[in-house]
Design a protein around this motif. Structure first.
Motif, PDB file in Angstrom:
ATOM      1  N   SER A 174      23.179  -3.242  16.184  1.00 51.44           N
ATOM      2  CA  SER A 174      21.471  -3.781  15.642  1.00 51.44           C
ATOM      3  C   SER A 174      20.051  -2.844  15.561  1.00 51.44           C
ATOM      4  O   SER A 174      19.341  -3.273  15.390  1.00 51.44           O
ATOM      5  N   VAL A 175      20.161  -2.177  16.180  1.00 52.44           N
ATOM      6  CA  VAL A 175      19.444  -0.724  17.129  1.00 52.44           C
ATOM      7  C   VAL A 175      19.636   0.302  16.335  1.00 52.44           C
ATOM      8  O   VAL A 175      19.008   1.361  16.197  1.00 52.44           O
ATOM      9  N   VAL A 225      18.078   4.820  13.827  1.00 52.57           N
ATOM     10  CA  VAL A 225      17.889   6.356  13.336  1.00 52.57           C
ATOM     11  C   VAL A 225      18.276   6.686  11.430  1.00 52.57           C
ATOM     12  O   VAL A 225      17.146   7.241  11.700  1.00 52.57           O
ATOM     13  N   ASN A 226      19.106   5.800  11.281  1.00 47.71           N
ATOM     14  CA  ASN A 226      19.182   5.608   9.610  1.00 47.71           C
ATOM     15  C   ASN A 226      17.211   5.867   9.102  1.00 47.71           C
ATOM     16  O   ASN A 226      16.791   6.333   8.003  1.00 47.71           O
ATOM     17  N   GLY A 227      16.340   4.561   9.737  1.00 46.78           N
ATOM     18  CA  GLY A 227      15.343   4.604   9.647  1.00 46.78           C
ATOM     19  C   GLY A 227      14.290   6.313   9.690  1.00 46.78           C
ATOM     20  O   GLY A 227      12.964   6.152   8.631  1.00 46.78           O
ATOM     21  N   LEU A 228      14.495   7.306   9.952  1.00 49.76           N
ATOM     22  CA  LEU A 228      14.210   8.688  10.600  1.00 49.76           C
ATOM     23  C   LEU A 228      14.215   8.802   9.180  1.00 49.76           C
ATOM     24  O   LEU A 228      14.962   9.655   8.210  1.00 49.76           O
ATOM     25  N   ALA A 239      12.896  12.869  16.702  1.00 45.62           N
ATOM     26  CA  ALA A 239      14.071  12.805  18.166  1.00 45.62           C
ATOM     27  C   ALA A 239      13.108  12.522  19.579  1.00 45.62           C
ATOM     28  O   ALA A 239      13.343  12.298  20.832  1.00 45.62           O
ATOM     29  N   GLY A 240      11.811  12.976  19.856  1.00 46.97           N
ATOM     30  CA  GLY A 240      10.952  12.707  20.941  1.00 46.97           C
ATOM     31  C   GLY A 240      10.143  12.025  20.953  1.00 46.97           C
ATOM     32  O   GLY A 240       9.461  12.070  21.754  1.00 46.97           O
ATOM     33  N   SER A 241      10.120  11.580  19.904  1.00 43.89           N
ATOM     34  CA  SER A 241       9.210  10.455  19.572  1.00 43.89           C
ATOM     35  C   SER A 241       9.859   8.933  20.657  1.00 43.89           C
ATOM     36  O   SER A 241      10.815   8.950  21.014  1.00 43.89           O
ATOM     37  N   GLU A 242       8.894   8.152  21.255  1.00 44.04           N
ATOM     38  CA  GLU A 242       9.052   7.708  21.920  1.00 44.04           C
ATOM     39  C   GLU A 242       9.966   6.350  21.507  1.00 44.04           C
ATOM     40  O   GLU A 242      10.979   5.782  23.082  1.00 44.04           O
ATOM     41  N   THR A 243      10.049   5.670  20.865  1.00 43.72           N
ATOM     42  CA  THR A 243      11.419   5.007  19.919  1.00 43.72           C
ATOM     43  C   THR A 243      12.333   5.062  19.807  1.00 43.72           C
ATOM     44  O   THR A 243      13.544   5.086  20.837  1.00 43.72           O
TER      45      THR A 243
END
Length: 103
Positions: A26-27, A32-35, A76-80
């Motif tokens: 779900s998360v 990750v596929n949305g990056l 990868a360094g983003s807050e999310t």
């Protein structure tokens, strides 16, 4: 430059398979596929060792097909992604990331 990263891991003793797999589906996987730097991210549950009754050394592995390593580093360094990484590391034990290049 495209690359593939493999992540091998077990779950920590206090983490249930159901909880981890629900979170992954779900998360983790959709995020990750949305990056933009990711071509494909997949998570696999190991089911055995070929021609052996032994238990696999890892319960799960992930494959990350990365289109651009520099962009991946930024994303990868983003807050999310930092929140996802922290949650993942709280559930994973014996975590190994393997970088690769195709022959």
């Amino acid at each position: 430059m495209a690359a593939k990263i493999l992540a091998l891991f077990n779950l920590r003793p206090d983490v249930s398979v159901a909880d981890y797999e629900a979170w992954a589906k779900s998360v983790d996987i959709p995020t990750v596929n949305g990056l933009g730097s990711i071509e494909k991210f997949e998570v696999f549950k190991t089911t055995g060792l070929l021609f052996s009754e032994d238990t696999p050394p890892y319960q799960y592995f992930e494959t990350l097909d990365i289109l651009d390593m520099d962009k991946f580093g930024e994303e990868a360094g983003s807050e999310t992604m930092q929140k996802i990484a922290a949650k993942f590391q709280a559930m994973a034990a014996d975590l190994v990331f393997i970088t690769t290049e195709q022959l």
